[in-house]
Design a protein around this motif. Structure first.
Motif, short mmCIF file in Angstrom:
data_model
loop_
_atom_site.label_atom_id
_atom_site.label_comp_id
_atom_site.label_asym_id
_atom_site.label_seq_id
_atom_site.Cartn_x
_atom_site.Cartn_y
_atom_site.Cartn_z
N ILE A 1 0.60 -1.37 -0.19
CA ILE A 1 -0.23 0.04 0.29
C ILE A 1 1.11 1.34 -0.35
O ILE A 1 0.51 2.07 -0.62
CB ILE A 1 -1.17 0.10 0.82
CG1 ILE A 1 -1.92 -1.76 1.17
CG2 ILE A 1 -1.29 1.23 1.73
CD1 ILE A 1 -2.85 -1.13 2.54
N LEU A 2 1.87 1.03 0.31
CA LEU A 2 2.55 2.22 0.79
C LEU A 2 3.58 2.69 -0.45
O LEU A 2 3.57 3.82 -0.85
CB LEU A 2 4.24 2.19 1.93
CG LEU A 2 3.59 2.34 3.26
CD1 LEU A 2 4.14 2.41 4.70
CD2 LEU A 2 2.66 4.05 3.79
N LYS A 3 4.48 1.41 -0.86
CA LYS A 3 4.55 1.84 -2.12
C LYS A 3 3.30 2.11 -3.82
O LYS A 3 4.18 2.96 -3.65
CB LYS A 3 5.38 0.55 -2.68
CG LYS A 3 6.18 0.23 -3.54
CD LYS A 3 6.83 -1.70 -3.64
CE LYS A 3 7.56 -0.58 -4.99
NZ LYS A 3 8.84 -2.30 -5.46
N TYR A 4 2.39 1.92 -3.60
CA TYR A 4 1.06 2.08 -4.58
C TYR A 4 1.27 4.23 -4.31
O TYR A 4 1.56 4.71 -5.34
CB TYR A 4 0.38 1.80 -4.33
CG TYR A 4 -0.57 2.13 -5.03
CD1 TYR A 4 -1.31 1.23 -5.73
CD2 TYR A 4 -1.82 3.14 -5.28
CE1 TYR A 4 -2.47 1.65 -6.97
CE2 TYR A 4 -2.08 3.56 -5.94
CZ TYR A 4 -3.15 3.20 -6.75
OH TYR A 4 -3.99 4.02 -7.97
N ILE A 5 0.97 4.31 -3.03
CA ILE A 5 0.85 5.43 -2.71
C ILE A 5 2.62 6.24 -2.92
O ILE A 5 1.96 7.62 -4.08
CB ILE A 5 0.49 6.06 -0.89
CG1 ILE A 5 -0.33 5.77 -0.86
CG2 ILE A 5 0.86 7.46 -0.87
CD1 ILE A 5 -0.43 5.22 1.01
N ASP A 6 3.37 5.67 -2.62
CA ASP A 6 4.58 6.68 -3.27
C ASP A 6 4.99 6.92 -4.77
O ASP A 6 5.33 7.80 -5.41
CB ASP A 6 5.81 5.57 -2.78
CG ASP A 6 7.17 6.11 -3.41
OD1 ASP A 6 7.87 6.91 -2.65
OD2 ASP A 6 7.98 4.88 -3.96
N VAL A 7 4.67 5.93 -5.33
CA VAL A 7 4.58 5.53 -7.25
C VAL A 7 3.54 6.30 -7.82
O VAL A 7 3.24 7.08 -8.66
CB VAL A 7 3.76 4.02 -7.63
CG1 VAL A 7 3.86 4.57 -8.43
CG2 VAL A 7 5.33 3.23 -7.64
N LYS B 1 -2.86 11.85 3.06
CA LYS B 1 -2.87 13.11 3.74
C LYS B 1 -1.79 13.88 3.50
O LYS B 1 -1.81 15.37 3.43
CB LYS B 1 -2.98 13.03 4.99
CG LYS B 1 -1.89 12.19 6.06
CD LYS B 1 -2.37 12.96 7.14
CE LYS B 1 -1.38 11.32 8.61
NZ LYS B 1 -1.60 12.29 9.65
N VAL B 2 -0.70 13.11 3.09
CA VAL B 2 1.19 13.91 3.15
C VAL B 2 1.04 14.72 1.46
O VAL B 2 1.10 16.06 1.50
CB VAL B 2 1.91 13.12 3.22
CG1 VAL B 2 3.52 13.66 2.58
CG2 VAL B 2 1.40 12.38 4.63
N ASP B 3 0.07 14.13 0.39
CA ASP B 3 0.21 14.37 -0.80
C ASP B 3 -0.61 14.59 -1.00
O ASP B 3 -0.34 15.10 -2.46
CB ASP B 3 1.08 13.67 -1.66
CG ASP B 3 2.37 13.48 -1.06
OD1 ASP B 3 3.47 14.63 -0.82
OD2 ASP B 3 3.46 12.34 -1.71
N PHE B 4 -2.01 14.40 -0.64
CA PHE B 4 -3.10 15.14 -0.85
C PHE B 4 -4.13 15.47 -0.37
O PHE B 4 -4.50 14.94 0.76
CB PHE B 4 -3.28 13.65 -1.88
CG PHE B 4 -2.68 13.19 -3.46
CD1 PHE B 4 -3.58 13.13 -4.67
CD2 PHE B 4 -1.54 12.12 -3.33
CE1 PHE B 4 -2.48 12.90 -5.56
CE2 PHE B 4 -0.92 11.26 -3.46
CZ PHE B 4 -1.21 11.83 -5.11
N LYS C 1 -3.82 17.01 -5.80
CA LYS C 1 -2.68 17.22 -5.45
C LYS C 1 -1.63 18.42 -4.85
O LYS C 1 -1.54 19.34 -5.88
CB LYS C 1 -1.18 15.97 -5.89
CG LYS C 1 0.14 15.99 -5.84
CD LYS C 1 1.34 15.13 -7.08
CE LYS C 1 2.55 15.42 -5.85
NZ LYS C 1 3.91 14.59 -7.01
N LYS C 2 -1.17 17.87 -3.83
CA LYS C 2 -1.25 18.90 -2.86
C LYS C 2 0.20 20.09 -3.72
O LYS C 2 0.90 19.60 -4.27
CB LYS C 2 -0.32 19.21 -1.27
CG LYS C 2 -1.72 18.96 -0.74
CD LYS C 2 -1.45 18.28 1.02
CE LYS C 2 -2.64 17.87 1.16
NZ LYS C 2 -1.84 17.33 2.84
#
Length: 207
Positions: free
Chosen positions: A128-134, A176-179, A206-207
């Motif tokens: 899940i975290l890798k998807y968010i990174d990509v 929440k970090v980027d979106f 995207k922020k």
């Protein structure tokens, strides 16, 4: 066999052995996604990618609506080939990407990322975290991200695989970090088998 090889094998077999209307997620015309995209009023040359959309009809309808900078990513080559055949000569207007999304290395910045087929299949936190990174590395600032997943009242399995259910609150926290979450609503999908699946559609920027 590595997990990504197992996953690819699974989806290649699905799209070899089943027709369009023999899979529960099939939509003849993906009206909800098309309506959200239309509401964004994007220029027709906006870079749009459909994740896990190898056998979705979304790109076909976007082409009909005049969009001309389209990409489809799918882990299944069989799914991509099926849609290429449907599009005929129009297939040349689309960028076809045969890849596991977790291994995807974007070569351009996208203005819209659409996913109705992939994210809820990730059940491990690391995936899940890798998807968010990509995702974050693939989108321009101000770009949009449409995500449809199974809701907390939706199925717990799909295509014989475990899935992860989501609420708006859980998704907002994850991204929440980027979106920024702009909109979220539930939608009942009626399958070709006359059953119902509860999805949650989410529009992020995207922020």
């Amino acid at each position: 066999m590595k997990s990504d090889e197992y996953t690819k094998k699974h989806w290649e077999e699905v799209y070899t052995g089943k027709s369009d209307e023999e899979v529960s997620w099939f939509e003849g015309k993906p009206l909800t996604s098309l309506d959200i995209i239309a509401s964004l009023d994007l220029p027709k040359d906006s870079s749009i990618i459909d994740i896990g959309g190898g056998n979705s009809n979304l790109i076909s309808h976007l082409l009909k609506n005049g969009y001309n900078n389209l990409s489809i990513l799918d882990i299944s080559e069989n799914a991509l080939q099926r849609t290429k055949s449907k599009l005929g000569k129009s297939a040349a207007k689309v960028q076809w990407i045969n890849s596991d999304i977790l291994n995807f290395e974007p070569t351009q910045d996208f203005e819209l990322w659409h996913d109705r087929a992939t994210f809820h299949f990730f059940t491990r936190e690391e995936d899940i975290l890798k998807y968010i990174d990509v995702l974050g590395r693939s989108l321009k600032t101000g770009a949009y991200f449409i995500l449809a997943t199974f809701s907390t009242t939706g199925p717990k399995r799909c295509s014989g695989l475990e899935i992860t259910q989501y609420s708006p609150e859980k998704l907002k926290e994850l991204f929440k970090v980027d979106f920024t979450l702009l909109e979220s609503f539930e939608k009942i999908h009626k399958t070709p088998f006359k059953t119902e699946q509860n999805f949650i559609y989410n529009l992020f920027q995207k922020k």
